[in-house]
Design a protein around this motif. Structure first.
Motif, short mmCIF file in Angstrom:
data_model
loop_
_atom_site.label_atom_id
_atom_site.label_comp_id
_atom_site.label_asym_id
_atom_site.label_seq_id
_atom_site.Cartn_x
_atom_site.Cartn_y
_atom_site.Cartn_z
N TRP A 6 36.30 -45.22 -40.36
CA TRP A 6 36.26 -43.77 -40.10
C TRP A 6 35.09 -43.47 -39.19
O TRP A 6 33.94 -43.76 -39.53
CB TRP A 6 36.14 -43.02 -41.43
CG TRP A 6 37.39 -43.11 -42.26
CD1 TRP A 6 37.77 -44.17 -43.04
CD2 TRP A 6 38.43 -42.15 -42.34
NE1 TRP A 6 38.99 -43.91 -43.62
CE2 TRP A 6 39.43 -42.67 -43.22
CE3 TRP A 6 38.63 -40.88 -41.78
CZ2 TRP A 6 40.59 -41.98 -43.53
CZ3 TRP A 6 39.79 -40.20 -42.10
CH2 TRP A 6 40.76 -40.73 -42.96
N PHE A 7 35.36 -42.88 -38.05
CA PHE A 7 34.27 -42.62 -37.11
C PHE A 7 34.46 -41.29 -36.40
O PHE A 7 35.57 -40.75 -36.36
CB PHE A 7 34.13 -43.77 -36.10
CG PHE A 7 35.25 -43.84 -35.10
CD1 PHE A 7 36.45 -44.43 -35.43
CD2 PHE A 7 35.10 -43.29 -33.83
CE1 PHE A 7 37.50 -44.48 -34.51
CE2 PHE A 7 36.13 -43.33 -32.90
CZ PHE A 7 37.34 -43.93 -33.24
N PHE A 37 38.05 -39.08 -36.90
CA PHE A 37 38.10 -37.79 -37.60
C PHE A 37 36.98 -36.92 -37.05
O PHE A 37 36.18 -37.36 -36.22
CB PHE A 37 38.00 -37.96 -39.12
CG PHE A 37 36.63 -38.29 -39.64
CD1 PHE A 37 36.03 -39.52 -39.36
CD2 PHE A 37 35.91 -37.38 -40.41
CE1 PHE A 37 34.75 -39.83 -39.83
CE2 PHE A 37 34.63 -37.67 -40.88
CZ PHE A 37 34.05 -38.90 -40.59
N LEU A 38 36.94 -35.67 -37.51
CA LEU A 38 35.89 -34.74 -37.06
C LEU A 38 34.91 -34.50 -38.21
O LEU A 38 35.31 -34.11 -39.32
CB LEU A 38 36.50 -33.41 -36.63
CG LEU A 38 37.46 -33.46 -35.43
CD1 LEU A 38 37.97 -32.05 -35.11
CD2 LEU A 38 36.80 -34.08 -34.19
N LEU A 39 33.66 -34.73 -37.94
CA LEU A 39 32.64 -34.54 -38.97
C LEU A 39 32.20 -33.07 -39.05
O LEU A 39 31.75 -32.62 -40.11
CB LEU A 39 31.45 -35.44 -38.63
CG LEU A 39 30.44 -35.79 -39.71
CD1 LEU A 39 31.10 -36.24 -41.01
CD2 LEU A 39 29.49 -36.87 -39.18
N ILE A 167 34.09 -38.61 -47.87
CA ILE A 167 33.30 -39.02 -46.70
C ILE A 167 32.39 -37.86 -46.29
O ILE A 167 32.83 -36.72 -46.20
CB ILE A 167 34.25 -39.45 -45.56
CG1 ILE A 167 34.84 -40.82 -45.89
CG2 ILE A 167 33.52 -39.45 -44.21
CD1 ILE A 167 35.91 -41.30 -44.92
N PHE A 168 31.12 -38.16 -46.06
CA PHE A 168 30.15 -37.13 -45.68
C PHE A 168 29.37 -37.49 -44.43
O PHE A 168 28.47 -36.74 -44.00
CB PHE A 168 29.17 -36.86 -46.84
CG PHE A 168 28.50 -38.11 -47.36
CD1 PHE A 168 27.36 -38.59 -46.74
CD2 PHE A 168 29.03 -38.81 -48.44
CE1 PHE A 168 26.74 -39.74 -47.20
CE2 PHE A 168 28.42 -39.97 -48.90
CZ PHE A 168 27.26 -40.44 -48.28
N GLY A 169 29.67 -38.64 -43.84
CA GLY A 169 28.95 -39.07 -42.64
C GLY A 169 29.78 -40.10 -41.90
O GLY A 169 30.81 -40.56 -42.40
N ALA A 170 29.31 -40.47 -40.72
CA ALA A 170 30.05 -41.43 -39.91
C ALA A 170 29.08 -42.43 -39.28
O ALA A 170 27.97 -42.03 -38.91
CB ALA A 170 30.83 -40.71 -38.82
N PRO A 171 29.51 -43.69 -39.17
CA PRO A 171 30.78 -44.21 -39.62
C PRO A 171 30.81 -44.42 -41.14
O PRO A 171 29.78 -44.58 -41.77
CB PRO A 171 30.86 -45.57 -38.91
CG PRO A 171 29.43 -46.00 -38.82
CD PRO A 171 28.68 -44.74 -38.54
#
Lengths: 198, 198
Positions: A6-7, A37-39, A167-171
């Motif tokens: 996920w990035f 995805f969009l953070l 998910i709360f951050g990337a990657p």
């Protein structure tokens, strides 16, 4: 097990992962899926208007120095871009439209390099067009596909799925029921997928 | 160059570092200094009343799972304590008083194990007394030393120095003018100290 990568195109550490992951995963014999995805919407859910690297000066300064060191360690060019965070919406839509294409990983890598090695603005369609052309693809076709309703809906669904996964951050890396956050957990995620926790 | 290991007794990832660092540094032939400090005053400077792992549910849940996996990977016992974050003031004062003693690293390790392997409350002087006795030391002497004004002042000065260095989390590693944050950068910091950036 597969590793879902996920990035977010605006994320500095996602640059490292998108460049590093394919070779490491191939060497490990582990399959993977790109999950753009969009953070931003997730940050907003969490009461943040932008990246914590912008609102928190100490963490921001540390991140830029850490990125310099980590990029050098991995042999990747790196220069701090003029705008951060970039608007990665358009790049994420192209990637979403092209997920079945064999060149999509190279597209992602080259978009990150445009941003973090050459300081280009990835919200500029001309930059994406140049990257697409560099892959030998039909830039007009993929830019048109990126604007179709089904592509926009697929990216929204991916972001909703990221929310559901916590998910709360990337990657972030998802392996079965486990989630690993940040580029420095890539090797852990691969080890987990091999069933030999790293 | 030396590696300064800045750590806080209430910090989960500091547990990993305090257990891992001595052997890695010895193997690398790199000298180091323990630098106990208090993260609470730095959090308060930054407008936070407590650990972000408490106020941010997603990051907190992720941290506990990540700690389980990382501790298992490093062969360290781990159980989530009933209270988090603990009050590490008293432990930090004992460590500060004992920094010249050859057993101080083992003391720190055993305090972390009491907290994160056996769920004990490290703000309880009886727990610290037991750890000191386990080192074969004179517990009464070191507990008395920990309460002296010069010890209290030295710990306050260490926390002020952490602020000056831009430290915002624990563990952090300082090597010359460079700072590395979190246990997952320990190997990077050691490589940096060797002059061969890792």
């Amino acid at each position: 097990m597969k590793v879902e990568i996920w990035f977010e195109f605006a994320s500095t550490y996602s640059y490292l992962t998108v460049c590093r992951a394919p070779a490491l995963l191939e060497e490990a014999g582990v399959d993977f899926l790109w999950r753009p995805f969009l953070l931003g919407p997730i940050f907003r859910d969490r009461g943040m208007e932008t990246s914590p690297f912008v609102t928190d000066g100490l963490r921001g300064a540390y991140m830029w120095r850490d990125m310099e060191r980590r990029a050098a360690h991995f042999g990747l060019p790196f220069a701090r871009p003029g705008t951060f965070p970039a608007n990665g919406l358009q790049a994420a839509r192209v990637m979403t439209a092209a997920l079945q294409e064999p060149w999509c990983g190279a597209f992602a890598r080259d978009v990150f390099a445009a941003q973090f090695a050459r300081g280009q603005d990835i919200s500029d369609v001309a930059v994406l067009r140049e990257v697409l052309a560099g892959q030998g693809g039909d830039a007009d076709h993929w830019l048109a596909r990126s604007q179709q309703d089904d592509t926009k809906a697929a990216l929204r669904q991916a972001t909703d799925r990221a929310r559901e996964l916590g998910i709360f951050g990337a990657p972030s890396f998802v392996v079965g029921d486990d989630m690993f956050w940040d580029d420095d957990r890539l090797e852990d995620a691969i080890g987990w997928a091999q069933g030999t926790p790293h």
